[in-house]
Design an enzyme around this catalytic site. Sequence first.
Site, PDB file in Angstrom:
ATOM      1  N   LYS A 112       0.943  -1.086  -0.031  1.00 65.81           N
ATOM      2  CA  LYS A 112      -0.092   0.136   0.152  1.00 65.81           C
ATOM      3  C   LYS A 112       0.946   1.247   0.067  1.00 65.81           C
ATOM      4  CE  LYS A 112      -3.724  -2.652   0.961  1.00 65.81           C
ATOM      5  NZ  LYS A 112      -4.719  -2.647   0.074  1.00 65.81           N
TER       6      LYS A 112
HETATM    7  C1  LIG Z   1      -0.639  -7.822   2.400  1.00 62.33           C
HETATM    8  C2  LIG Z   1      -1.944  -7.858   1.604  1.00 62.33           C
HETATM    9  N1  LIG Z   1      -2.054  -8.591   0.451  1.00 62.33           N
HETATM   10  C3  LIG Z   1      -2.790  -8.446  -0.334  1.00 62.33           C
HETATM   11  C4  LIG Z   1      -4.206  -7.544  -0.426  1.00 62.33           C
HETATM   12  C5  LIG Z   1      -5.216  -7.586  -1.262  1.00 62.33           C
HETATM   13  O1  LIG Z   1      -4.985  -6.376  -2.289  1.00 62.33           O
HETATM   14  P1  LIG Z   1      -6.189  -5.925  -3.193  1.00 62.33           P
HETATM   15  O2  LIG Z   1      -7.234  -5.290  -1.992  1.00 62.33           O
HETATM   16  O3  LIG Z   1      -5.638  -4.851  -3.795  1.00 62.33           O
HETATM   17  O4  LIG Z   1      -6.709  -6.944  -3.812  1.00 62.33           O
HETATM   18  C6  LIG Z   1      -3.965  -6.712   0.769  1.00 62.33           C
HETATM   19  C7  LIG Z   1      -5.141  -5.509   0.984  1.00 62.33           C
HETATM   20  O5  LIG Z   1      -5.566  -4.891   0.120  1.00 62.33           O
HETATM   21  C8  LIG Z   1      -2.984  -6.574   1.755  1.00 62.33           C
HETATM   22  O6  LIG Z   1      -2.923  -5.743   2.624  1.00 62.33           O
HETATM   23  N1  LIG Z   2      -6.671  -5.310   2.089  1.00 58.59           N
HETATM   24  C1  LIG Z   2      -7.049  -3.872   2.265  1.00 58.59           C
HETATM   25  C2  LIG Z   2      -8.468  -3.481   2.192  1.00 58.59           C
HETATM   26  C3  LIG Z   2      -8.851  -2.280   1.817  1.00 58.59           C
HETATM   27  O1  LIG Z   2      -8.259  -2.034   0.331  1.00 58.59           O
HETATM   28  P1  LIG Z   2      -8.094  -0.905  -0.579  1.00 58.59           P
HETATM   29  O2  LIG Z   2      -7.001  -1.320  -1.598  1.00 58.59           O
HETATM   30  O3  LIG Z   2      -9.446  -0.874  -1.251  1.00 58.59           O
HETATM   31  O4  LIG Z   2      -7.788   0.299   0.335  1.00 58.59           O
HETATM   32  C4  LIG Z   2      -6.371  -3.176   3.642  1.00 58.59           C
HETATM   33  O5  LIG Z   2      -5.241  -3.717   4.053  1.00 58.59           O
HETATM   34  O6  LIG Z   2      -6.609  -2.366   4.431  1.00 58.59           O
END
Ligand SMILES: Cc1ncc(COP(=O)(O)O)c(C=O)c1O
Ligand SMILES: N[C@@H](CCOP(=O)(O)O)C(=O)O
Length: 462
Positions: A112
């Site tokens: 993120k």
């Molecule tokens: C460590 C981790 N892996 C995978 C995901 C999944 O990613 P996305 O929500 O973009 O599919 C998340 C949350 O978004 C996460 O925090």
């Molecule tokens: N897995 C995410 C959930 C929120 O997802 P987002 O990519 O839409 O912000 C988290 O870790 O908070």
Amino acid sequence: MKYVSTRGQAPELSFEEAMLTGLARDGGLYVPAEVPVMAAEDIVALAGQSYEEVAFRVMRPFLGDTFTDDEFRDIIARAYSGFGHAARAPLVQLDQGHFLLELFHGPTLAFKDFAMQLIGQLFEAALKRSGQRVTIVGATSGDTGSAAIEAFKGLDAVDVFILFPHGRVSEVQRRQMTTPSESNVHALAIDGHFDDAQARVKDMFNDFEFRDGVRLAGVNSINWARVLAQVVYYFTSAVALGAPHRKVSFTVPTGNFGDIFAGYIAKRMGLPIDRLVVATNQNDILHRCLSAGDYTPDGVIPSISPSMDIQVSSNFERALFDAYGREGGAVAQLMDELKSGGFHVSQGALETLRAHFESGRCDEDETRATIKRLRATTGELLCPHTAVGVKVAEEHIRPDVPMITLATAHPAKFPDAVEEAAGIRPPLPPRMADLYERDERVTPVANDLAAIETLIKERLSK
Ligand SMILES: Cc1ncc(COP(=O)(O)O)c(C=O)c1O
Ligand SMILES: N[C@@H](CCOP(=O)(O)O)C(=O)O
């Protein structure tokens, strides 16, 4: 460059407007009206460039005239200066034809940071120029919240409220959200799971009186700028393995579908991606949908990969929009059906989705076994989300196309799960060594829109 809503009823916006708006006013998500294509020779020219330079070249066409080239280069430089690895997103070889893309060298140890550090800078530059102030409200299953708080804490023109599911994030994730002492940061523990938190955030966007009153902004991946920033590492990693002369595939641990959707955008921009593999944990609604076309949430089950404990996967709407020929009306109808239980993807749309996305599922025992096995065979210590990706990737590797699995978080964010699986407790990096001693500040909230809105208004009036 214009942005349109996936539900077809909201005004077209510029990049800056779409970024500051978050969710479209018809409830849809903004996507570019057209995806700019990069010529093969421009992709070739990315080889050997710094992460920051690739970021500039890949993202620039999406920004229109929001920033000058110099301003945008400065923003990118500031965004990635705090990363703990010179390559920002290094590749590590796991096996013949299988690579790990380490996306956890940012300040909060999860992928993120790539987007959040950038949009922190983009927001600050845009708000400074306009003199506006905004209220960011975000939902998190753990990582978005900590990354958002890290990126926005202490900024003058922003208050940031993060809703996280009480008791369902790891202790490290919780402490990253509750220990910052800046007065513009508000960590709210909601009585519910991630889907509840995300639903309340969308409700706030759909309550126009509240939305306009507090100048609501969103930093979940419903915000197009989040997705855009994540497109970059698909380019850096594919080019490092020989693209555009050679195809590559990606496996992505998936929850809200934002990260893998960024890969889909890279493919539409001309990056030769063979397959994009959606890897789910036991919350496998996306795998079930891509297998049989049915999208019916059946309750979030807590797992050892908690950031993927999601059943209402926001960005899947963006993929559906393309799969339904960019017919906003069709998407709006599916989303109405979802509110009353679920929907079925038409055969034509399912075939379009399957032309881009494959999928697989990894249960809890398989996740633990993968962490243990990879430690023994490669020396790599995986976080549980990455382990889900690695296991599913192994089932989709083809001999002629390299597979890149996205390592989405550092194992030290999930020390209990990793220790149980591999017998090793990964330490936090030295700069976070006192995380367990810092004071926590958190407000419990009911899963109730009116109560949350009242709390936010009270905090803003202080
Ligand atoms: C460590 C981790 N892996 C995978 C995901 C999944 O990613 P996305 O929500 O973009 O599919 C998340 C949350 O978004 C996460 O925090
Ligand atoms: N897995 C995410 C959930 C929120 O997802 P987002 O990519 O839409 O912000 C988290 O870790 O908070």
